[in-house]
Design a protein around this motif. Sequence first.
Motif, PDB file in Angstrom:
ATOM      1  N   ASN A   1       0.806  -1.229   0.000  1.00 50.52           N
ATOM      2  CA  ASN A   1       0.000   0.000   0.000  1.00 50.52           C
ATOM      3  C   ASN A   1       0.833   1.270   0.000  1.00 50.52           C
ATOM      4  O   ASN A   1       0.323   2.338   0.359  1.00 50.52           O
ATOM      5  CB  ASN A   1      -0.914   0.017   1.235  1.00 50.52           C
ATOM      6  N   ASP A   2       2.098   1.196  -0.382  1.00 49.78           N
ATOM      7  CA  ASP A   2       2.939   2.395  -0.311  1.00 49.78           C
ATOM      8  C   ASP A   2       3.266   2.978  -1.679  1.00 49.78           C
ATOM      9  O   ASP A   2       4.261   3.678  -1.841  1.00 49.78           O
ATOM     10  CB  ASP A   2       4.222   2.095   0.466  1.00 49.78           C
ATOM     11  N   GLY A   3       2.421   2.678  -2.664  1.00 50.18           N
ATOM     12  CA  GLY A   3       2.611   3.283  -3.974  1.00 50.18           C
ATOM     13  C   GLY A   3       3.395   2.453  -4.959  1.00 50.18           C
ATOM     14  O   GLY A   3       3.660   2.906  -6.082  1.00 50.18           O
ATOM     15  N   LEU A   4       3.786   1.229  -4.613  1.00 48.75           N
ATOM     16  CA  LEU A   4       4.485   0.362  -5.561  1.00 48.75           C
ATOM     17  C   LEU A   4       3.582   0.094  -6.760  1.00 48.75           C
ATOM     18  O   LEU A   4       2.434  -0.325  -6.610  1.00 48.75           O
ATOM     19  CB  LEU A   4       4.873  -0.958  -4.887  1.00 48.75           C
ATOM     20  N   SER A   5       4.091   0.328  -7.930  1.00 52.91           N
ATOM     21  CA  SER A   5       3.299   0.141  -9.151  1.00 52.91           C
ATOM     22  C   SER A   5       4.017  -0.826 -10.078  1.00 52.91           C
ATOM     23  O   SER A   5       5.073  -0.508 -10.636  1.00 52.91           O
ATOM     24  CB  SER A   5       3.079   1.485  -9.855  1.00 52.91           C
ATOM     25  N   LEU A   6       3.469  -2.024 -10.209  1.00 52.34           N
ATOM     26  CA  LEU A   6       3.987  -3.035 -11.132  1.00 52.34           C
ATOM     27  C   LEU A   6       2.838  -3.525 -12.006  1.00 52.34           C
ATOM     28  O   LEU A   6       1.685  -3.571 -11.556  1.00 52.34           O
ATOM     29  CB  LEU A   6       4.599  -4.217 -10.375  1.00 52.34           C
ATOM     30  N   LYS A   7       3.142  -3.900 -13.208  1.00 57.66           N
ATOM     31  CA  LYS A   7       2.108  -4.371 -14.125  1.00 57.66           C
ATOM     32  C   LYS A   7       1.722  -5.814 -13.796  1.00 57.66           C
ATOM     33  O   LYS A   7       2.568  -6.701 -13.827  1.00 57.66           O
ATOM     34  CB  LYS A   7       2.607  -4.286 -15.566  1.00 57.66           C
ATOM     35  N   PRO A   8       0.451  -6.070 -13.462  1.00 51.81           N
ATOM     36  CA  PRO A   8       0.030  -7.456 -13.214  1.00 51.81           C
ATOM     37  C   PRO A   8       0.255  -8.328 -14.449  1.00 51.81           C
ATOM     38  O   PRO A   8       0.045  -7.890 -15.582  1.00 51.81           O
ATOM     39  CB  PRO A   8      -1.464  -7.328 -12.886  1.00 51.81           C
ATOM     40  N   LEU A   9       0.688  -9.548 -14.216  1.00 55.15           N
ATOM     41  CA  LEU A   9       0.944 -10.461 -15.326  1.00 55.15           C
ATOM     42  C   LEU A   9      -0.372 -10.959 -15.925  1.00 55.15           C
ATOM     43  O   LEU A   9      -1.366 -11.161 -15.215  1.00 55.15           O
ATOM     44  CB  LEU A   9       1.775 -11.648 -14.850  1.00 55.15           C
ATOM     45  N   ALA A  10      -0.363 -11.166 -17.231  1.00 54.57           N
ATOM     46  CA  ALA A  10      -1.535 -11.714 -17.906  1.00 54.57           C
ATOM     47  C   ALA A  10      -1.760 -13.155 -17.461  1.00 54.57           C
ATOM     48  O   ALA A  10      -0.812 -13.880 -17.144  1.00 54.57           O
ATOM     49  CB  ALA A  10      -1.333 -11.653 -19.418  1.00 54.57           C
ATOM     50  N   ARG A  11      -3.010 -13.563 -17.441  1.00 51.47           N
ATOM     51  CA  ARG A  11      -3.375 -14.911 -16.991  1.00 51.47           C
ATOM     52  C   ARG A  11      -3.669 -15.807 -18.187  1.00 51.47           C
ATOM     53  O   ARG A  11      -4.385 -15.432 -19.102  1.00 51.47           O
ATOM     54  CB  ARG A  11      -4.587 -14.846 -16.070  1.00 51.47           C
ATOM     55  N   GLY A  12      -3.100 -16.983 -18.147  1.00 49.35           N
ATOM     56  CA  GLY A  12      -3.315 -17.938 -19.215  1.00 49.35           C
ATOM     57  C   GLY A  12      -4.297 -19.028 -18.812  1.00 49.35           C
ATOM     58  O   GLY A  12      -4.985 -18.914 -17.796  1.00 49.35           O
ATOM     59  N   ASP A  13      -4.358 -20.091 -19.590  1.00 45.88           N
ATOM     60  CA  ASP A  13      -5.259 -21.214 -19.351  1.00 45.88           C
ATOM     61  C   ASP A  13      -4.424 -22.486 -19.400  1.00 45.88           C
ATOM     62  O   ASP A  13      -4.064 -22.962 -20.474  1.00 45.88           O
ATOM     63  CB  ASP A  13      -6.354 -21.232 -20.411  1.00 45.88           C
ATOM     64  N   SER A  14      -4.103 -23.020 -18.226  1.00 43.06           N
ATOM     65  CA  SER A  14      -3.223 -24.191 -18.188  1.00 43.06           C
ATOM     66  C   SER A  14      -3.864 -25.417 -18.811  1.00 43.06           C
ATOM     67  O   SER A  14      -3.167 -26.320 -19.271  1.00 43.06           O
ATOM     68  CB  SER A  14      -2.816 -24.497 -16.742  1.00 43.06           C
ATOM     69  N   ARG A  15      -5.196 -25.445 -18.858  1.00 45.00           N
ATOM     70  CA  ARG A  15      -5.871 -26.639 -19.368  1.00 45.00           C
ATOM     71  C   ARG A  15      -5.869 -26.709 -20.893  1.00 45.00           C
ATOM     72  O   ARG A  15      -6.281 -27.711 -21.471  1.00 45.00           O
ATOM     73  CB  ARG A  15      -7.298 -26.685 -18.814  1.00 45.00           C
ATOM     74  N   GLN A  16      -5.403 -25.618 -21.523  1.00 44.31           N
ATOM     75  CA  GLN A  16      -5.246 -25.636 -22.964  1.00 44.31           C
ATOM     76  C   GLN A  16      -3.877 -26.171 -23.376  1.00 44.31           C
ATOM     77  O   GLN A  16      -3.629 -26.412 -24.564  1.00 44.31           O
ATOM     78  CB  GLN A  16      -5.432 -24.232 -23.539  1.00 44.31           C
ATOM     79  N   LEU A  17      -2.988 -26.344 -22.402  1.00 41.99           N
ATOM     80  CA  LEU A  17      -1.648 -26.830 -22.707  1.00 41.99           C
ATOM     81  C   LEU A  17      -1.645 -28.337 -22.905  1.00 41.99           C
ATOM     82  O   LEU A  17      -2.429 -29.060 -22.278  1.00 41.99           O
ATOM     83  CB  LEU A  17      -0.692 -26.471 -21.571  1.00 41.99           C
ATOM     84  N   VAL A  18      -0.741 -28.796 -23.758  1.00 48.10           N
ATOM     85  CA  VAL A  18      -0.557 -30.230 -23.962  1.00 48.10           C
ATOM     86  C   VAL A  18       0.897 -30.568 -23.677  1.00 48.10           C
ATOM     87  O   VAL A  18       1.778 -29.699 -23.793  1.00 48.10           O
ATOM     88  CB  VAL A  18      -0.932 -30.660 -25.400  1.00 48.10           C
TER      89      VAL A  18
END
Length: 275
Positions: A163-180
């Motif tokens: 809560n002290d102003g740290l600003s980082l870009k959240p990582l995009a979320r994938g779909d593990s169940r689409q992986l083979v």
Amino acid sequence: MRWGTILLALGTVLAALLAVALGVVLALRLQEPSDRPVLDPRVQLTVTPIPTLPPLDVTPVLSGTPTPAAASTPVATPLPVAAGQGDNPAHAAIGSVVLVRTPTGQGTGFAWASRGDALVLVTAAHVVEDNQRVLIIAPDGVAHPAEVLLRDPVVDIALLEVNDGLSLKPLARGDSRQLVPGDPLYVVGFALGTELLGDPTVTRGVLSGRRVVGGVEYLQTDAAMNPGNSGGPVLDGEGRVVGVAIAAIRNVEGIPMEGLNFAVTVEELMSVAES
């Protein structure tokens, strides 16, 4: 003749008694728990404090009374991040990965979501243990205090809030169940904690298989994971989070194993984070 009959009868009785005794012993042995180890991948990858590290006074932060210097003084000197070369799915993620430090160990975390002025990060539950406050070392080397919002020891996921102003870009979320099996995976994290200075370590491998242990879904990969990687993101070929590095199997009954590394799936993470 009579003695022969008696001896024969006694022999028959003794043989019957011996057979019964053997049967009882075998039945009891079958009921005993097996001494063979259960292949539980929770060989934790949190690195304990390294004695050769310079001392770091984080007491004001961890006690809940942070000082301005605690949130603005670099505690590590970052190395410059080179410009991305070609198609590198892990390159963009490095700027969203942090070192998680507690009084008893070090692990990895990553930006998950923004909530107003607060930043939510993900790490492994066994990294934070029972601590309510931990220290985050951002990519620029600056320390930030973080609250432990949630800790799920079964799925081995913890959520942190800064809560002290740290600003980082959240990582995009994938779909593990689409992986083979055979699809590429990347693991990003602070292998050996701060023993290796600079940016997080990136390792590459493939999805080796899917496992369910204790009702929890894991991705098995040969991408290297080492102490300090716990809580770091596992990315697909597009750079999206599909898992969280948790554990590895190093040996079974003294036989060394290689490439048996495990990540909790992003679906398990989302079930905890969004519950």
